[in-house]
Write a protein that holds these residues in place. Structure first.
Motif, PDB file in Angstrom:
ATOM      1  N   VAL A 293      35.967  27.985  50.766  1.00 32.27           N
ATOM      2  CA  VAL A 293      35.587  29.325  51.250  1.00 32.27           C
ATOM      3  C   VAL A 293      36.767  30.285  51.197  1.00 32.27           C
ATOM      4  O   VAL A 293      36.652  31.403  50.668  1.00 32.27           O
ATOM      5  N   LEU A 294      37.919  29.859  51.738  1.00 33.57           N
ATOM      6  CA  LEU A 294      39.074  30.754  51.793  1.00 33.57           C
ATOM      7  C   LEU A 294      39.586  31.169  50.412  1.00 33.57           C
ATOM      8  O   LEU A 294      39.876  32.355  50.197  1.00 33.57           O
ATOM      9  N   PRO A 295      39.689  30.243  49.431  1.00 31.17           N
ATOM     10  CA  PRO A 295      40.102  30.702  48.098  1.00 31.17           C
ATOM     11  C   PRO A 295      39.144  31.724  47.496  1.00 31.17           C
ATOM     12  O   PRO A 295      39.593  32.684  46.839  1.00 31.17           O
ATOM     13  N   LEU A 296      37.842  31.555  47.693  1.00 33.05           N
ATOM     14  CA  LEU A 296      36.891  32.519  47.142  1.00 33.05           C
ATOM     15  C   LEU A 296      36.961  33.867  47.859  1.00 33.05           C
ATOM     16  O   LEU A 296      36.666  34.907  47.268  1.00 33.05           O
ATOM     17  N   ALA A 297      37.341  33.856  49.124  1.00 34.49           N
ATOM     18  CA  ALA A 297      37.434  35.102  49.892  1.00 34.49           C
ATOM     19  C   ALA A 297      38.802  35.764  49.787  1.00 34.49           C
ATOM     20  O   ALA A 297      38.978  36.882  50.272  1.00 34.49           O
ATOM     21  N   THR A 298      39.765  35.096  49.152  1.00 32.14           N
ATOM     22  CA  THR A 298      41.136  35.623  49.078  1.00 32.14           C
ATOM     23  C   THR A 298      41.217  37.015  48.458  1.00 32.14           C
ATOM     24  O   THR A 298      41.960  37.866  48.968  1.00 32.14           O
ATOM     25  N   PRO A 299      40.507  37.324  47.350  1.00 35.34           N
ATOM     26  CA  PRO A 299      40.608  38.693  46.794  1.00 35.34           C
ATOM     27  C   PRO A 299      40.229  39.771  47.794  1.00 35.34           C
ATOM     28  O   PRO A 299      40.935  40.771  47.938  1.00 35.34           O
ATOM     29  N   GLY A 300      39.135  39.577  48.508  1.00 36.06           N
ATOM     30  CA  GLY A 300      38.727  40.563  49.497  1.00 36.06           C
ATOM     31  C   GLY A 300      39.686  40.652  50.665  1.00 36.06           C
ATOM     32  O   GLY A 300      39.957  41.740  51.188  1.00 36.06           O
ATOM     33  N   VAL A 378      48.444  47.615  43.562  1.00 34.78           N
ATOM     34  CA  VAL A 378      48.741  46.193  43.778  1.00 34.78           C
ATOM     35  C   VAL A 378      47.517  45.471  44.336  1.00 34.78           C
ATOM     36  O   VAL A 378      47.192  44.350  43.934  1.00 34.78           O
ATOM     37  N   ALA A 379      46.811  46.128  45.272  1.00 37.57           N
ATOM     38  CA  ALA A 379      45.605  45.519  45.838  1.00 37.57           C
ATOM     39  C   ALA A 379      44.551  45.284  44.763  1.00 37.57           C
ATOM     40  O   ALA A 379      43.917  44.213  44.714  1.00 37.57           O
ATOM     41  N   ILE A 380      44.362  46.256  43.889  1.00 35.57           N
ATOM     42  CA  ILE A 380      43.387  46.102  42.801  1.00 35.57           C
ATOM     43  C   ILE A 380      43.805  44.984  41.848  1.00 35.57           C
ATOM     44  O   ILE A 380      42.987  44.167  41.403  1.00 35.57           O
ATOM     45  N   TYR A 381      45.112  44.920  41.545  1.00 32.38           N
ATOM     46  CA  TYR A 381      45.615  43.887  40.633  1.00 32.38           C
ATOM     47  C   TYR A 381      45.369  42.487  41.194  1.00 32.38           C
ATOM     48  O   TYR A 381      44.868  41.602  40.492  1.00 32.38           O
ATOM     49  N   PHE A 382      45.728  42.281  42.463  1.00 32.40           N
ATOM     50  CA  PHE A 382      45.539  40.955  43.064  1.00 32.40           C
ATOM     51  C   PHE A 382      44.059  40.608  43.156  1.00 32.40           C
ATOM     52  O   PHE A 382      43.678  39.440  42.989  1.00 32.40           O
ATOM     53  N   ARG A 383      43.235  41.593  43.448  1.00 31.46           N
ATOM     54  CA  ARG A 383      41.805  41.315  43.528  1.00 31.46           C
ATOM     55  C   ARG A 383      41.273  40.832  42.178  1.00 31.46           C
ATOM     56  O   ARG A 383      40.563  39.824  42.098  1.00 31.46           O
ATOM     57  N   LYS A 384      41.634  41.547  41.104  1.00 32.74           N
ATOM     58  CA  LYS A 384      41.170  41.138  39.772  1.00 32.74           C
ATOM     59  C   LYS A 384      41.748  39.788  39.368  1.00 32.74           C
ATOM     60  O   LYS A 384      41.055  38.951  38.780  1.00 32.74           O
ATOM     61  N   LYS A 385      43.019  39.559  39.740  1.00 33.96           N
ATOM     62  CA  LYS A 385      43.660  38.298  39.349  1.00 33.96           C
ATOM     63  C   LYS A 385      42.981  37.114  40.026  1.00 33.96           C
ATOM     64  O   LYS A 385      42.677  36.107  39.373  1.00 33.96           O
ATOM     65  N   PHE A 386      42.749  37.203  41.320  1.00 32.13           N
ATOM     66  CA  PHE A 386      42.138  36.077  42.027  1.00 32.13           C
ATOM     67  C   PHE A 386      40.667  35.923  41.697  1.00 32.13           C
ATOM     68  O   PHE A 386      40.118  34.825  41.759  1.00 32.13           O
TER      69      PHE A 386
END
Length: 390
Positions: A293-300, A378-386
């Motif tokens: 659950v936590l890995p899938l929710a990490t981008p948000g 940076v927030a957008i980048y990490f969201r797309k990356k994860f």
């Protein structure tokens, strides 16, 4: 049975509904256009006013270095020329001479920082130069002894009562230390609280009351968090006033509800089938949350945390209450020393009477906007990356 297409009462209603839909689309597009126009005008006005602050006037000065110059540089320069040179530069000149003893008994050439009035005159702004001083400035410019150069002072010095010698350096260091404290407190506590409320806490009246209060805290004015920080951290616990420690803890209080709400939404967005599949395989609740659950929710979670920290970085009201609006020319050495932050520094400059502070206020806003836009990127980048990773 007669079809709707042949009914004389249906066709006018359909046409009227279509016209209303077209009008609504036009209104929505107009609202978007007006919003973009206001944003572009705001950015243009900030750039127009702030760009001149990145250039500063300098005067070429040839001065015989002697013991008299080391003790009283005002007496060595011509009277008229000394009025065109910044008082901050003349005040620092003895330190430069003592640091360079090889200059003694020689004529040395300096590019001296010009006064704010000279700088404003060259930029075409309001100034208070006399006619004699204007003639001298024109003469120096024609001889190549007066130039506009990159204003490194704006990024290497702190606040100053002398406009041409003021900069953002101490405010930037204070902002970094404050945000480190905010991030260290709010992100772990906020994320863990969200995980407990969403995944482990029983759905009873107590947790419902807690969630309602968290949602309410996310919407209250930020200045109330400043009053809370003043009452608890300074008056009760005795934390050092105006320090990044108390400022960071106050902003952490303000950021916590936003981080909790955004993290809960990210956890709730994970499909229930992931949890059900974990239980079917015999995993414990903690294993399901930690490994799936936590890995899938990490981008948000990352997006919400970074955006909340960016919002905290732009806050001024709560930091004014805890004393981070004071005149602090030197950068803090630790989170326990007095400091100021960029929004508070910009607020201080906006209230100064000298015209030179107007462009510095706009330039400070441009720097702060650049940092905030970078954090959002940076927030957008990490969201797309994860999202791609998981």
């Amino acid at each position: 049975m007669e079809s709707n297409s042949n009914n004389p009462f249906i066709i006018p209603q359909i046409n009227q509904r279509n016209r209303r839909g077209e009008r609504f689309k036009i209104l929505a597009a107009s609202a978007l256009f007006v919003s973009i126009a206001f944003l572009l005008f705001f950015l243009y006005d900030m750039v127009r006013q702030g760009y001149p602050a990145f250039k500063q006037a300098y005067i070429k000065v040839e001065m015989p270095i002697s013991q008299e110059a080391a003790e009283n540089p005002y007496g060595v320069l011509e009277k008229q020329l000394s009025r065109l040179v910044s008082r901050a530069w003349l005040r620092d000149l003895p330190n430069q001479i003592r640091a360079n003893p090889e200059w003694m008994d020689k004529t040395h050439t300096f590019w001296a920082l010009a006064s704010a009035e000279v700088d404003q005159y060259l930029k075409g702004h309001h100034h208070r130069l006399s006619d004699t001083q204007i003639e001298m400035v024109t003469h120096l410019k024609n001889e190549g002894k007066l130039e506009m150069k990159w204003n490194s002072i704006f990024f290497t010095t702190g606040d100053s009562k002398i406009p041409e010698n003021s900069g953002l350096y101490s405010a930037v260091i204070g902002t970094i230390l404050t945000m480190l404290v905010t991030m260290a407190i709010s992100v772990p506590i906020g994320v863990m609280t969200a995980i407990y409320l969403e995944e482990f806490a029983p759905d009873n009246r107590v947790t419902q009351i807690i969630e309602v209060n968290i949602n309410n805290l996310a919407a209250i004015p930020s200045i109330l968090f400043g009053l809370l920080g003043l009452a608890i951290f300074i008056n009760f616990f005795g934390a050092p006033r105006s320090s990044p420690l108390v400022g960071g803890m106050t902003l952490a209080l303000m950021s916590l509800p936003i981080i909790i709400v955004s993290s809960k939404a990210a956890l709730k967005a994970v499909p229930a089938s992931i949890r059900q599949a974990g239980f079917a395989l015999g995993l414990t609740k903690w294993q399901i949350v930690k490994d799936h659950v936590l890995p899938l929710a990490t981008p948000g979670i990352l997006t919400g945390s970074i955006i909340s920290l960016a919002q905290a970085m732009g806050e001024t009201a709560p930091l004014i209450i805890v004393g981070m609006i004071a005149f602090i020319p030197d950068a803090p050495d630790s989170i326990f020393h007095a400091a100021t932050v960029m929004p508070a520094q910009i607020f201080t400059w906006s209230g100064m009477p000298e015209r030179a502070y107007v462009e510095r206020t706009a330039a400070g806003i441009l720097v702060l906007l650049s940092v905030l836009l970078s954090l959002n990127a940076v927030a957008i980048y990490f969201r797309k990356k994860f999202e791609r990773k998981w």
